[in-house]
Each structure stands twice: as structure tokens, then as C-alpha cells.
Design a protein around this motif. Sequence first.
Motif, PDB file in Angstrom:
ATOM      1  N   ALA A 411     -22.405  -3.594  22.767  1.00  0.00           N
ATOM      2  CA  ALA A 411     -21.342  -3.114  23.654  1.00  0.00           C
ATOM      3  C   ALA A 411     -20.310  -4.206  23.887  1.00  0.00           C
ATOM      4  O   ALA A 411     -19.095  -3.947  23.906  1.00  0.00           O
ATOM      5  CB  ALA A 411     -21.940  -2.648  24.977  1.00  0.00           C
ATOM      6  N   GLN A 412     -20.772  -5.442  24.068  1.00  0.00           N
ATOM      7  CA  GLN A 412     -19.835  -6.542  24.310  1.00  0.00           C
ATOM      8  C   GLN A 412     -18.937  -6.768  23.099  1.00  0.00           C
ATOM      9  O   GLN A 412     -17.723  -6.924  23.238  1.00  0.00           O
ATOM     10  CB  GLN A 412     -20.600  -7.821  24.630  1.00  0.00           C
ATOM     11  N   THR A 460     -18.741  11.480  14.574  1.00  0.00           N
ATOM     12  CA  THR A 460     -18.018  10.625  15.511  1.00  0.00           C
ATOM     13  C   THR A 460     -18.436  10.952  16.942  1.00  0.00           C
ATOM     14  O   THR A 460     -19.363  11.715  17.189  1.00  0.00           O
ATOM     15  CB  THR A 460     -16.491  10.766  15.311  1.00  0.00           C
ATOM     16  N   GLY A 461     -17.741  10.354  17.903  1.00  0.00           N
ATOM     17  CA  GLY A 461     -18.106  10.554  19.307  1.00  0.00           C
ATOM     18  C   GLY A 461     -19.279   9.691  19.700  1.00  0.00           C
ATOM     19  O   GLY A 461     -19.246   8.470  19.569  1.00  0.00           O
ATOM     20  N   SER A 462     -20.351  10.306  20.184  1.00  0.00           N
ATOM     21  CA  SER A 462     -21.536   9.599  20.683  1.00  0.00           C
ATOM     22  C   SER A 462     -21.142   8.590  21.757  1.00  0.00           C
ATOM     23  O   SER A 462     -21.563   7.432  21.732  1.00  0.00           O
ATOM     24  CB  SER A 462     -22.283   8.899  19.542  1.00  0.00           C
ATOM     25  N   ILE A 463     -20.327   9.048  22.701  1.00  0.00           N
ATOM     26  CA  ILE A 463     -19.857   8.188  23.791  1.00  0.00           C
ATOM     27  C   ILE A 463     -20.983   8.072  24.810  1.00  0.00           C
ATOM     28  O   ILE A 463     -21.179   8.951  25.648  1.00  0.00           O
ATOM     29  CB  ILE A 463     -18.581   8.776  24.427  1.00  0.00           C
ATOM     30  N   GLY A 464     -21.736   7.032  24.716  1.00  0.00           N
ATOM     31  CA  GLY A 464     -22.881   6.818  25.588  1.00  0.00           C
ATOM     32  C   GLY A 464     -23.415   5.411  25.410  1.00  0.00           C
ATOM     33  O   GLY A 464     -22.935   4.647  24.581  1.00  0.00           O
ATOM     34  N   SER A 512     -26.437  -1.926  35.064  1.00  0.00           N
ATOM     35  CA  SER A 512     -25.572  -2.596  34.087  1.00  0.00           C
ATOM     36  C   SER A 512     -25.085  -1.616  33.029  1.00  0.00           C
ATOM     37  O   SER A 512     -23.915  -1.634  32.632  1.00  0.00           O
ATOM     38  CB  SER A 512     -26.342  -3.748  33.431  1.00  0.00           C
ATOM     39  N   MET A 513     -25.968  -0.737  32.592  1.00  0.00           N
ATOM     40  CA  MET A 513     -25.597   0.249  31.579  1.00  0.00           C
ATOM     41  C   MET A 513     -24.554   1.224  32.111  1.00  0.00           C
ATOM     42  O   MET A 513     -23.618   1.609  31.397  1.00  0.00           O
ATOM     43  CB  MET A 513     -26.846   1.007  31.124  1.00  0.00           C
ATOM     44  N   GLU A 514     -24.701   1.629  33.362  1.00  0.00           N
ATOM     45  CA  GLU A 514     -23.727   2.545  33.952  1.00  0.00           C
ATOM     46  C   GLU A 514     -22.345   1.909  34.043  1.00  0.00           C
ATOM     47  O   GLU A 514     -21.325   2.581  33.855  1.00  0.00           O
ATOM     48  CB  GLU A 514     -24.214   3.000  35.328  1.00  0.00           C
ATOM     49  N   ALA A 515     -22.314   0.608  34.305  1.00  0.00           N
ATOM     50  CA  ALA A 515     -21.032  -0.097  34.347  1.00  0.00           C
ATOM     51  C   ALA A 515     -20.380  -0.099  32.963  1.00  0.00           C
ATOM     52  O   ALA A 515     -19.165   0.114  32.823  1.00  0.00           O
ATOM     53  CB  ALA A 515     -21.242  -1.529  34.844  1.00  0.00           C
ATOM     54  N   VAL A 516     -21.180  -0.329  31.918  1.00  0.00           N
ATOM     55  CA  VAL A 516     -20.653  -0.299  30.549  1.00  0.00           C
ATOM     56  C   VAL A 516     -20.162   1.101  30.208  1.00  0.00           C
ATOM     57  O   VAL A 516     -19.102   1.273  29.598  1.00  0.00           O
ATOM     58  CB  VAL A 516     -21.733  -0.760  29.546  1.00  0.00           C
ATOM     59  N   PHE A 520     -16.526   2.268  28.887  1.00  0.00           N
ATOM     60  CA  PHE A 520     -16.416   3.005  27.623  1.00  0.00           C
ATOM     61  C   PHE A 520     -15.618   4.296  27.834  1.00  0.00           C
ATOM     62  O   PHE A 520     -14.653   4.587  27.115  1.00  0.00           O
ATOM     63  CB  PHE A 520     -17.823   3.302  27.106  1.00  0.00           C
ATOM     64  N   VAL A 521     -16.009   5.074  28.826  1.00  0.00           N
ATOM     65  CA  VAL A 521     -15.304   6.323  29.116  1.00  0.00           C
ATOM     66  C   VAL A 521     -13.849   6.060  29.460  1.00  0.00           C
ATOM     67  O   VAL A 521     -12.936   6.785  29.019  1.00  0.00           O
ATOM     68  CB  VAL A 521     -16.010   7.076  30.259  1.00  0.00           C
ATOM     69  N   GLY A 522     -13.589   5.007  30.222  1.00  0.00           N
ATOM     70  CA  GLY A 522     -12.215   4.672  30.586  1.00  0.00           C
ATOM     71  C   GLY A 522     -11.380   4.288  29.382  1.00  0.00           C
ATOM     72  O   GLY A 522     -10.200   4.665  29.286  1.00  0.00           O
ATOM     73  N   ARG A 523     -11.970   3.534  28.438  1.00  0.00           N
ATOM     74  CA  ARG A 523     -11.231   3.148  27.219  1.00  0.00           C
ATOM     75  C   ARG A 523     -10.842   4.392  26.426  1.00  0.00           C
ATOM     76  O   ARG A 523      -9.716   4.508  25.930  1.00  0.00           O
ATOM     77  CB  ARG A 523     -12.085   2.237  26.342  1.00  0.00           C
ATOM     78  N   VAL A 524     -11.793   5.317  26.310  1.00  0.00           N
ATOM     79  CA  VAL A 524     -11.507   6.541  25.563  1.00  0.00           C
ATOM     80  C   VAL A 524     -10.451   7.374  26.287  1.00  0.00           C
ATOM     81  O   VAL A 524      -9.521   7.903  25.665  1.00  0.00           O
ATOM     82  CB  VAL A 524     -12.792   7.363  25.356  1.00  0.00           C
ATOM     83  N   ALA A 525     -10.574   7.487  27.597  1.00  0.00           N
ATOM     84  CA  ALA A 525      -9.607   8.269  28.372  1.00  0.00           C
ATOM     85  C   ALA A 525      -8.199   7.712  28.216  1.00  0.00           C
ATOM     86  O   ALA A 525      -7.244   8.471  28.005  1.00  0.00           O
ATOM     87  CB  ALA A 525     -10.023   8.275  29.845  1.00  0.00           C
ATOM     88  N   ASP A 526      -8.061   6.388  28.309  1.00  0.00           N
ATOM     89  CA  ASP A 526      -6.744   5.778  28.146  1.00  0.00           C
ATOM     90  C   ASP A 526      -6.192   6.019  26.744  1.00  0.00           C
ATOM     91  O   ASP A 526      -5.024   6.371  26.565  1.00  0.00           O
ATOM     92  CB  ASP A 526      -6.827   4.274  28.411  1.00  0.00           C
TER      93      ASP A 526
END
Length: 656
Positions: A411-412, A460-464, A512-516, A520-526
Motif C-alpha cells: 500500500a505504501q 480491474t478495480g479490487s479497491i480494498g 491502520s487498514m481502515e485508514a489506508v 485509497f477510496v479518496g484517491r479513486v474518488a478524486d
Amino acid sequence: MLRARFVCCALWIASCADHASPLDRAANHATSGAAGNDPWSGPSGKPRSGQSGQSGDKRDSGGFDLQGMLAGIAENITKPGPYEAPDRSSDFDSTKPHWGVLTLGGEVVEQKALSFTGGRGLELRALALRLRELARDDKLTGMVVRVDELTISMPDLIELRAAIHEVQKAGKVVACHAENAHNAAYLVLAACDRIGLAPLGELSIGGPTAMPIHIKSLLDRLGIQADFLHIGAYKGAAEPLTRDAPSKEMEETLGAILDRRYRTMADVIARDRKLPPATVTGLIDTALFPSEQARAEKLVDDVDSFEAFRDAVRNGAPWQKLELESDRADRLAMMMKLSRFLGALPPEKPAGNHLAVVYAIGDIVDGSDDGVLGARQQIAAHTLVPALRAIAADDTVKAVVLRIDSGGGSAQASELIWRAVAELRAQKPVIVSMSDVAASGGYYIASGATKIFALDDTLTGSIGVVGGKLAPREALARIGVHTFPMGRGKRATMMANLGPWTDDERAAVRSSMEAVYRVFVGRVADGRHKTPEAIRKIAEGRVWTGEQARELGLVDEIGGLDAALAEAQKLAKIDPNVDLEIYPPAPTLHDVLASFGQVHAPVGVMAAMKAAALAAITNLGALDPTVAAATEHLITLVLSFRSAIVQTVAMLPVLP
């Protein structure tokens, strides 16, 4: 070994110094008569001009034509031997219309996985460019393609078929032959104007398959506990470690993928073979077709040996064998290539304004490439980020195509690469072209692009997010090793403890995972110009096909690498004929030497655990190499959680 390689290199350089063409040398030998059999003599049986053996002659000694001999070796080493099939017809003349014969087989990949024994696989783009080069050959009237065993993903298959169609659009006939053909190979054959199958050959078109591989029982047998968590109901990356069988969510996801690929297969066969869709459905259900039955069902046109098929379709026209690599390279180009490998010249780069194609292939990892030559098998943050920044700073690069084939990873590292892509996009257009897979971290690094292209069958996808560790405490106890972690602080031994986490420690990891996940969701939304709430509805770790992703707004267009390049050329206002800058460039001696320093002997508990796990699947390789390779990759990927506990990774099943 090294000495042998340097000797070969020296012989090759010496042969390059001979400026006579192969045709000139052939003419010299042909006109030499009996005296021409004397390697010490010239074409007329006399010493060659300037080669009298006098002390002032620097080219040889005593009349021995070293350069001529080496040139002859270079010319003849690729010719068929007296007991091998010819490489051309007796009446072939390159200046007159003729057919070409091409062999296509092996693994088709985005980039070759390089090693000291050479590259592995055929590069898709190089293959497509070669076919387009042949399409422009005005002396080539048709091609016979011998299709051997072929390994290729469905999205790459679609791009290869498009390149074959370009040859046909140029007015050339493309006839294909196989001894046996299975799903992917047959879809290549279907793109051809005429299909031949060997007597007693067989077609197998049983439809697409998926094979989830679960190793929980293996871990249980070894005494290793997988302690994993996931954010997202469909984030099944840890399922192979924590479950004995796929969950209903995974079955739903795989069902959608297989439905899409089945539809692609059925549509291709129906369209290319001009068969009713209902008939094709029945043929796929039948699956296996001996050669004569395949012809009766109109899946092939001819049943014959390759040589007989070749001679029939060319109808008496001359022919020559074609190579997948262009034979246009002259000695100067070869010397330039060698100079770049040695570091005497910088990597090849177009002059003036141009586009860059950046390949991001493999697992996303922290740090630098782990002993991988030329950054071709991993997406390492410390390797790719500087490259993207260098391209961003280069004013002659007017747009970038980022070609992604990755199921994600750290993730990092994904975040660091996302930031580098964002910096790049702030200065020039960034077009993403998704290959077979661009999921989880692979989608993370794509999400901020100017525009995203995928093919219908791209995953593709698998946003998690998934996080966890392997706990080998019981495995160690079985061999008499007992550990007693000690520390100061409530969670001091959280990472050192070789057992599973406590409830408190597990809660900390989940936080910690929820913060990541939020990032992640915010990056995709933007990047996709949507709200985080809208993205969460299509996230949850769900894997989508390219077709579904376009409908959901996760990608913009359905198209392959060529479509992405065309869009980049349009946005950058670049002539389509301008050469491309490719990253990573061809490996150099520097890469080879650097890889030595990165290879290290595995030590410690995890290395021992990996060795034990791999030993347990040794026999599996003999039973099924595909499953064995997938299992080994899965184990390696799992072990990466030791250094990166929280990852954006999709552990996808085997999809032949």
C-alpha cells in the motif's frame, strides 16, 4: 562461463567489421569454382586483394582471411542444415512478390523476464509492430502462420488479433496452421483467412476456466497460522490462506469474469467462422474435436500437414521463412546496441518532442527491485518513482502512456507511485493502458491518470485492503524451537511475536487498514471525479471486468495499447510516426552488476518456512506446472506481508 561469453562477443564484433553483405559473400563463394573451396584464396583462387600476407597487412596473417571466415560463420549459423527443412523455396527472389512463413508460439508477455540465460517470452508490442511492418511490405502477398503451443492472456489475445487484422487490411492473405489448438491458440487461428489442422490433430475449445488455489491445508500441515484481516466484503486476497474453499463473494466475482470471457470467446468464433451463436454454444459444450470433426463443424478449413497446407495456400508462389524479429538491423545498429549495453552510449531515445511508454509490470513492492534485471518483473517504488520524475522533468516528453499489468502489492509503495503519477500529470497528459490485470494497487496507481483505457476482459478495480501475517510458532515448536518474545510496552512484541495477534493487536491493525482504505477510496474518488460515497459502493474489494469498469466509471474507454497511444498523441499533438521512448529501457551492464548486489541468501524463520512450503509442492510441479507456479507465487506474495503488513493486493486465481 564469463570467459566464454566474452570470446563470443569478440568474435561477433570481429564479424561486424566485415562490410561485405551476405549476398556479396554468397556471390563470391558461388563464382569461386574449385579454387573457391580453398579458404586461403579469393574468388578466383588467388590471394584476395590487399591480403597477400605481407607484414604490412593488418587484416590477416599468412593470407588467412579471419574476417571472411567469421562473416561466413555469422551468415551460415542461421541457415538450415542439410537435414533440416528449407527456409525458402528454390525460386524465391526478394525483389518479386512472394509469401512469408512465420512461426508463432510460446508465451506472449508485456515485457521479457530477463535473466542470464536470455529473455523469456515474446513481447506483445514487438510482435504487433513486426506484423505491421510485414503489412507494409509491398512484395509480401500473403503469410502462412504456424501456430505452436501458445500461452497468452485474453486481453493480450485481443490485441494480437487486431495486429493480424491489420495485415489482412493491407490486402494480404493470412493462413494459419496448427497441430493442436486449445482455447487461446484457436482464437488466434480464428483471426486468419484460412485455418489448417494437422491429421490426428485436435481442437479444444471447452471455454474459459478459473482455478482458485487454497493453501490453508498446506499451512495447517506445516503448523503455520495465517492471521489476516480485510477491508471490503469482496476483498478475498487472504482467502487462499484462511479458507479451505472460495467464499460466495469470490464465486460471484469469478462467475462474472468467466461470463465475460465466455462471451468474448463465443462472439469471436461466431463472427470469424460465420456460425450462428447457438451453434457456437453447442460447439463449446462439445469442447473436443478431432481434426476431421473440426473440419465438418467448420471450425477449420483443411486437414493436412503443415508443408502440404503451406504449398496449397500459396498456390505455387515463392516463399521465404520470416523471423519474429525484424531483420533490418544493420551492423551500425548492432554496434550501437552493444555500446548501450556497455554504457558507452545513453539509452535509446527519440530526438525532439515525443511520447514515452512506461511499463509497470508485476507485484508492487517497497524499496528497489529485488535482484530483477532492468525493472521488468516488479514495480518497485524506489525504482519507478525516480523514473517518473525524470520523465516529468523532460520537456521533450509531451505525454506518457502508463501500461499496467499488476495485481498490486504494498500500500505504501502504491501511494508513493500514485503521488509520482500525480506530479507527472500536473505537467503533461498521462494515459493508462491496462493489460490483463490492473487491480488493487494496480488500479491505485492508475486512478489519477488523465484517461484510462482497458479491454473488455481486463481485470480491474479490487479497491480494498488486506493485512496480516503468518504465525509459524507451532511449526517451530514441532522441530523443537520455542520462542519467548519479551518487551516493554503494551504492543512491544506485536511484530516480533511468532504467534497470532491478540484481540487488541488485531484491532490496531484493522484501524491502520481502515485508514489506508479511506485514502485509497479518496484517491479513486478524486481521480474519477466522484464522491467517496459513490466509490465505496463499487469498492469493497470487488474485481470488475473492463466492460463493467467502464459502465461504473472506473475506466474511460475500451481499447488496447494502440488506442491509448492514439489518445496520447492527440492530447500532445504529436505526429503518430514519431518514435517512442520506452521505460524500462534495454538492460545494461550496470543493471547486471547491480543485480548481483541485490541478490542475497534467504535467512531466518520466514526463509525456512518458505523452503518448507516449496518443498511440499515440489512433486506438484510434475503433476501440474501451472498450479505449482501459481502456488509458489502465492507463497512468495504472502511472505511479503512480513515487511508490508498492510497491502492493496489482489491474489487472483489461475485464469488460463
